[in-house]
Structures are given as structure tokens and as C-alpha cells.
Design a protein around this motif. Sequence first.
Motif, mmCIF file in Angstrom:
data_model
loop_
_atom_site.group_PDB
_atom_site.id
_atom_site.type_symbol
_atom_site.label_atom_id
_atom_site.label_comp_id
_atom_site.label_asym_id
_atom_site.label_seq_id
_atom_site.Cartn_x
_atom_site.Cartn_y
_atom_site.Cartn_z
ATOM 1 N N HIS A 148 0.832 -1.213 0.000
ATOM 2 C CA HIS A 148 0.000 0.000 0.000
ATOM 3 C C HIS A 148 0.860 1.254 0.000
ATOM 4 O O HIS A 148 2.055 1.195 0.287
ATOM 5 C CB HIS A 148 -0.981 -0.014 1.178
ATOM 6 N N HIS A 195 -6.515 -0.936 3.016
ATOM 7 C CA HIS A 195 -6.261 0.109 2.013
ATOM 8 C C HIS A 195 -5.122 -0.265 1.073
ATOM 9 O O HIS A 195 -4.174 -0.948 1.464
ATOM 10 C CB HIS A 195 -5.957 1.448 2.691
ATOM 11 N N HIS A 210 4.547 7.188 2.926
ATOM 12 C CA HIS A 210 5.154 5.867 3.114
ATOM 13 C C HIS A 210 4.568 4.838 2.159
ATOM 14 O O HIS A 210 3.522 5.055 1.554
ATOM 15 C CB HIS A 210 5.071 5.392 4.571
ATOM 16 N N TYR A 251 8.375 1.143 11.058
ATOM 17 C CA TYR A 251 8.541 2.162 10.012
ATOM 18 C C TYR A 251 9.956 2.723 10.078
ATOM 19 O O TYR A 251 10.431 3.133 11.137
ATOM 20 C CB TYR A 251 7.577 3.326 10.255
ATOM 21 N N GLU A 261 6.943 1.054 5.610
ATOM 22 C CA GLU A 261 6.333 0.276 6.690
ATOM 23 C C GLU A 261 6.575 -1.181 6.334
ATOM 24 O O GLU A 261 6.033 -1.690 5.348
ATOM 25 C CB GLU A 261 4.831 0.555 6.820
HETATM 26 FE FE LIG Z 1 1.063 1.697 6.159
#
Ligand SMILES: [Fe+2]
Length: 304
Positions: A148, A195, A210, A251, A261
Motif C-alpha cells: 500500500h 487500504h 510511506h 517504520y 512500513e
Molecule cells: Fe502503512
Amino acid sequence: MDIIGVGYIGIESPNIDAWRDYGPNVLGMGVGVAPEGDEQSLYLRMDDRRHRIAIHPGPIDRVSYIGWEAVGRVAFNAAVEKFRAAGVEITVGDEALRKLRGVRELIRFTDPVGFQHELFYGQKWDPHSFVSGLPNRRFVADERGLGHIVVISPEYTPALESFLIDVMGFHWYGAGAGKGKTGFFRSKLNNKTSHDIAYGLRPGSMGLQHIGIFFATLRDLGETYDIVQKRGIQMQMTLGQHTQDPHLSFYHFTPSGFVVEAIHEFEPWPGDPFELNPERLSLWGHEVTGPILGPSVRPLEDFQ
Ligand SMILES: [Fe+2]
């Protein structure tokens, strides 16, 4: 639109040499063969696809394009029709661009806030060809895509949401647990995560905040964590488990000033049978130890 997820992304960077080390030796990605005509770029692999992340030479670190994967030709053609019917300006990728991306066909378009996107199908693939940069490192990609992405947007408008939901056919997940205005969306065929893309509002700024990539095993994630620690790479958030996608992640900053991430899924995503409004960002961990917006989030003028 029958979109699987983010199939590839392109980054522009003046720090490709740093990526040539970071990509294979920290993340453990494979190094692909740069296509003819783009030999200066770095093509990183996560699976048997020709590539997933392309780093192109450029004067500043910024996201250059986000490549969405249509499940196949019929879905791609239907998507093109839908863009045209909605009055979205699209550019059909020519043979040279198709060769660079290693896809059957693609179109290019921008979203209402100015990010460059592509839609493609049929990226080149060679079974059992993936060779990782570090011993045995493996990723969850394949039919899921590269993971993502979260972008910072100068505007968050009804036109943006309508474009993502009504034209691209994304599922609206919700606003998450953050205090700012962020919207999370996933493509129609993604039923594994909350997501594929999120847009966070920060007036006057724009950029990639990110990317989330999935490591196949807990050991893959743990070894990556060790390497990041040993190299003293700037962290952004410590290990933890989000409420939204209850996987293990941490992260850290890439050479391009955005964050990776690093994620390992160790329990199934519970889904979202109704719009969820989380009490908190994480169940545990994810202590913030670095800037939330790195240097990859830049003044709007840098993108014009
Ligand atoms: Fe994320």
C-alpha cells in the motif's frame, strides 16, 4: 474497475546509488534488469514480476507514478471506457512505454489533486525467477501487488473522493484513527487489507509519505528490523500492531526520505462489515521516534 491493487510504483531520486545498496541489502529485494533505454534506473523485484519498484534518476526525491493493475485485458478496456465516459483525460501508453514498464497495455492519468497514475495489465512475469537480495528473503506480492501507499495531498476534496470511489471503483474504508484528515481506500479486488492507498491532507504540501510492503515470514521482518537497527537507519515508528490492519510492522526511512512500513501479516484481516472508527491507532507499540513527514513531502511547487 476490476483493479487488484498497486502493481508498481516509480520514484525519482538523486540517490540511486544509495538505493542500489538499500534495496537489496536492507529490504532484501531482488535487482532486476533495467530495460533498454532506461539503463540508469534501478528496478527492484519482490516476486516473479519483472519489477515492482523503479527508481529513476531525478533532481529531487518524489513519487513519479503509481501503477494500478487491472486484472486483465477485458477489465482494462472497461476501465478505459469508464475513464472516457467520466471525462478523465487519459494518455495511452505507446510501445516504448509499454516496453519500459514491461506490460501489455497501459494508460496514464492524474487524479484531481495532481498525482500521476497509470493503469496497466499483463506485466511481464517469469515463474520461479525471483532471486532476493538477501538469503531467503521473501515478500507477499504476486496476486496482491506490491503493498500500500500513503500520499500527502495539498487538498482533500469531494472531487478527489468521487474520482477514487465513483470512477476508479475503490472501496472507502474510512478515516482511520489519525487526528488529521486522511482517507483510506482499497481497490475493488483487494479483500485482504484495509487500504491500497490513503490520502492525507496537508495544505501546501505534496508527496509520498510511506509505502507498506509485506514480508512473507516473521523471520523476514525480524531480520530486516535487525539490519535497520545495526545500520542506524532513522526509524519513524517502533514495532507495533495497528488497529486497522492488525499485523506486525515498523517504520523506517528510505534513502528518498519517505518511509517503508515493513509488515508481516500474522493474523487474518478482520474485514470491515461497516465503517470502523478506531479508538486508537495501534493496539500496542508504534512509538513515534522520528518525523511523521519526511523530506519526501515537499512544497507543492516542486511538483509543478
Ligand atoms: Fe502503512
